[in-house]
Write an enzyme that holds these catalytic residues in place. Structure first.
Site, PDB file in Angstrom:
ATOM      1  N   GLY A 175      -4.072  -4.896   8.915  1.00  0.00           N
ATOM      2  CA  GLY A 175      -3.019  -4.272   8.091  1.00  0.00           C
ATOM      3  C   GLY A 175      -2.971  -2.836   8.346  1.00  0.00           C
TER       4      GLY A 175
ATOM      5  N   GLN B 173      -0.813   5.362   5.085  1.00  0.00           N
ATOM      6  CA  GLN B 173      -2.107   5.670   5.728  1.00  0.00           C
ATOM      7  C   GLN B 173      -2.050   6.731   6.896  1.00  0.00           C
ATOM      8  OE1 GLN B 173      -2.846   1.186   5.637  1.00  0.00           O
ATOM      9  NE2 GLN B 173      -5.045   2.127   5.358  1.00  0.00           N
TER      10      GLN B 173
ATOM     11  N   CYS C  79     -10.725  -1.218   3.856  1.00  0.00           N
ATOM     12  CA  CYS C  79      -9.627  -0.514   4.134  1.00  0.00           C
ATOM     13  C   CYS C  79      -9.692   0.471   5.232  1.00  0.00           C
ATOM     14  CB  CYS C  79      -9.235   0.141   2.847  1.00  0.00           C
ATOM     15  SG  CYS C  79      -7.610   1.328   2.908  1.00  0.00           S
ATOM     16  N   LEU C  80      -9.032   0.576   6.114  1.00  0.00           N
ATOM     17  CA  LEU C  80      -9.083   1.712   7.238  1.00  0.00           C
ATOM     18  C   LEU C  80      -8.988   3.101   6.363  1.00  0.00           C
ATOM     19  CD1 LEU C  80      -6.619   0.249   9.707  1.00  0.00           C
ATOM     20  CD2 LEU C  80      -9.093   0.029   9.877  1.00  0.00           C
TER      21      LEU C  80
ATOM     22  N   HIS D 253      -2.793  -6.127  -0.523  1.00  0.00           N
ATOM     23  CA  HIS D 253      -3.485  -4.883  -0.058  1.00  0.00           C
ATOM     24  C   HIS D 253      -2.454  -3.907   0.385  1.00  0.00           C
ATOM     25  CE1 HIS D 253      -7.171  -2.572   1.700  1.00  0.00           C
ATOM     26  NE2 HIS D 253      -6.169  -2.100   2.316  1.00  0.00           N
ATOM     27  N   GLU D 254      -1.613  -4.231   1.453  1.00  0.00           N
ATOM     28  CA  GLU D 254      -0.516  -3.259   1.916  1.00  0.00           C
ATOM     29  C   GLU D 254       0.448  -2.886   0.918  1.00  0.00           C
ATOM     30  OE1 GLU D 254      -1.607  -2.010   4.510  1.00  0.00           O
ATOM     31  OE2 GLU D 254      -3.144  -3.460   4.888  1.00  0.00           O
TER      32      GLU D 254
ATOM     33  N   HIS E   1      -0.737  -0.144  -1.140  1.00  0.00           N
ATOM     34  CA  HIS E   1      -0.737   0.992  -0.457  1.00  0.00           C
ATOM     35  C   HIS E   1       0.651   1.600  -0.701  1.00  0.00           C
ATOM     36  CE1 HIS E   1      -4.523   1.754   1.763  1.00  0.00           C
ATOM     37  NE2 HIS E   1      -4.442   0.764   2.368  1.00  0.00           N
TER      38      HIS E   1
HETATM   39 ZN    ZN Z   1      -5.788  -0.248   3.130  1.00  0.00          ZN
END
Ligand code: ZN
Length: 167
Positions: free
Chosen positions: A46, A51, A88-89, A130-131, A134
């Site tokens: 995701g 991000q 998380c990226l 999660h997204e 963000h």
């Molecule tokens: Zn993330």
């Protein structure tokens, strides 16, 4: 399509709530395509627009059924409880057991601007929560128990200092 660098903690863009998309036009569709390519290149399941430094309410994800996009996502419902090793990226190479709802349902617009709803347990439910976090400027660190969060923040700040090298 293009792969974009992913912003990482403590980049302030990750803490800012994103703006709603007014119209799902070709520009937004290009953003979605770039986000999907960036997500797969990472690789991740995701990605939210902040991000890659874009303050718009756009998320993409692939919870095992192909790439999906959700514009102006709203978490409509969530229930149950599930602890899962989550990463998380934007906080690379860290994983924590994080408790979230086991089921989530989110609505929004698809890449054509049509109303769409995603609902699921486990990975899909997790990715949606999660997204959407963000989009509100919330990182998974905020979902950690207080003590674990303090330790995590200390560790991440030390890593960031080391990455800058000696001055
Ligand atoms: Zn993330």
């Amino acid at each position: 399509m293009a792969v974009f660098p992913i912003r990482t903690f403590p980049d302030p863009v990750l803490r800012m709530p994103a703006r709603a998309v007014a119209v799902v036009d070709d520009e937004v569709r290009r953003l979605i395509d770039d986000m999907i390519e960036t997500m797969y290149a990472a690789p991740g399941v995701g990605l939210a627009a902040p991000q890659i430094g874009v303050g718009l309410r756009v998320v993409v994800f692939d919870a095992g059924e192909g790439a999906q996009a959700l514009v102006n996502p709203v978490l409509e419902d969530s229930n149950g409880s599930w602890v899962y090793e989550e990463g998380c990226l934007s906080v690379p190479e860290h994983y924590w057991g994080i408790k979230r709802a086991s089921f989530a349902r989110a609505s929004g617009l698809d890449r054509q601007g049509r109303a769409v709803v995603f609902a699921g347990e486990e990975l899909l439910g997790r990715v949606l929560q999660h997204e959407i976090d963000h989009i509100e400027g919330v990182l998974l660190l905020s979902r950690l128990p207080r003590r674990t969060r303090r330790e995590a923040l200390r560790e991440l700040r030390e890593e960031a200092l080391q990455a800058q090298g000696p001055r």
